[in-house]
Design an enzyme around this catalytic site. Sequence first.
Site, PDB file in Angstrom:
ATOM      1  CB  CYS A 187      49.685 -25.434  22.473  1.00 36.51           C
ATOM      2  SG  CYS A 187      51.043 -26.123  21.491  1.00 36.51           S
ATOM      3  CG  HIS A 192      47.589 -29.198  24.015  1.00 38.70           C
ATOM      4  ND1 HIS A 192      46.773 -28.340  23.310  1.00 38.70           N
ATOM      5  CD2 HIS A 192      48.738 -29.293  23.309  1.00 38.70           C
ATOM      6  CE1 HIS A 192      47.399 -27.932  22.210  1.00 38.70           C
ATOM      7  NE2 HIS A 192      48.597 -28.489  22.190  1.00 38.70           N
ATOM      8  CD  GLU A 208      43.632 -28.061  24.858  1.00 36.58           C
ATOM      9  OE1 GLU A 208      44.163 -27.911  23.746  1.00 36.58           O
ATOM     10  OE2 GLU A 208      44.183 -27.719  25.925  1.00 36.58           O
TER      11      GLU A 208
END
Length: 290
Positions: A110, A204, A206
């Site tokens: 991001c 994202h 993660e």
Amino acid sequence: MHLSSSVLRFLVAESEPPEAREDRRASVGRSSGETYRETLRSLAPGAECHRVKPADAGAALPPGESLAGYDGVFLTGSPLHLYTDTPETRRTVAFMRAVFASGTPSFGSCAGLQVATVAAGGTVRANRRGFEAAFARRITPTGEGAGHPLLAGRPAAYDAPSIHTDAVETLPDGAVLLASNRVTAVQAAEIRFDGGVFWGVQYHPELALDEVAGALRRQANGLIEAELAGSRAEVEAYADQVDALHRAPGRRDLAWRLGLDDQVIDASKRLTELRNFIDALDGTRDIVRR
């Protein structure tokens, strides 16, 4: 596959300003850097993970450490707007230039992709196609991306957790566009600058689904202004479904309602890019010599 030949040393660069950091902790119990650190330890058990806050005044590496002493640097998401000249953005971009100069391979998601872009001479702007919220849909690798190790294992089109209003406008000279979709032209890229290499994504990998739900709740006003929802109650209802799928990933009814498949629901697939980056390091920084 986890790397086990030696202890990996990672540095997580968390560029959330203090207020955003505390808002996130209040929402989901962890800052963006704390999420990254937890995720990296799950992918590389035993890895040593330090954290730095480059947007903060006076931020510094742990005593005795240098950027060159790490195997990889990871840049988190952030609400910073990289096209706005503020002390926070200047400090963050300067940090990323130092990462490039150190030669330590880096990865970002991001705002991390946006920071690397600006540090290497590209530009970022508010996304003309608007808010990409909850999930980026039908991300498609380019010809270069289909053969790039960052996206190894991804299908011809896939979804991923994503929530952002800004986007890369122009990549730096020599950068390689790896993936796009209808809303965001640069969804993944490789950037080489000043002796360093960066792999990044606009989405994202993660984030678990509970954190996606938390991001939606924190940004409810923006979603309403963007006419993606008619009220906070609508945002909350959608976030509740995302939360429920996090708690019960086998619920096919929720997956169907949200339009999600295993690329998002299955954590091992959702984490593809992070795992590929860590595997590419292989303890010898082979990523730099591609």
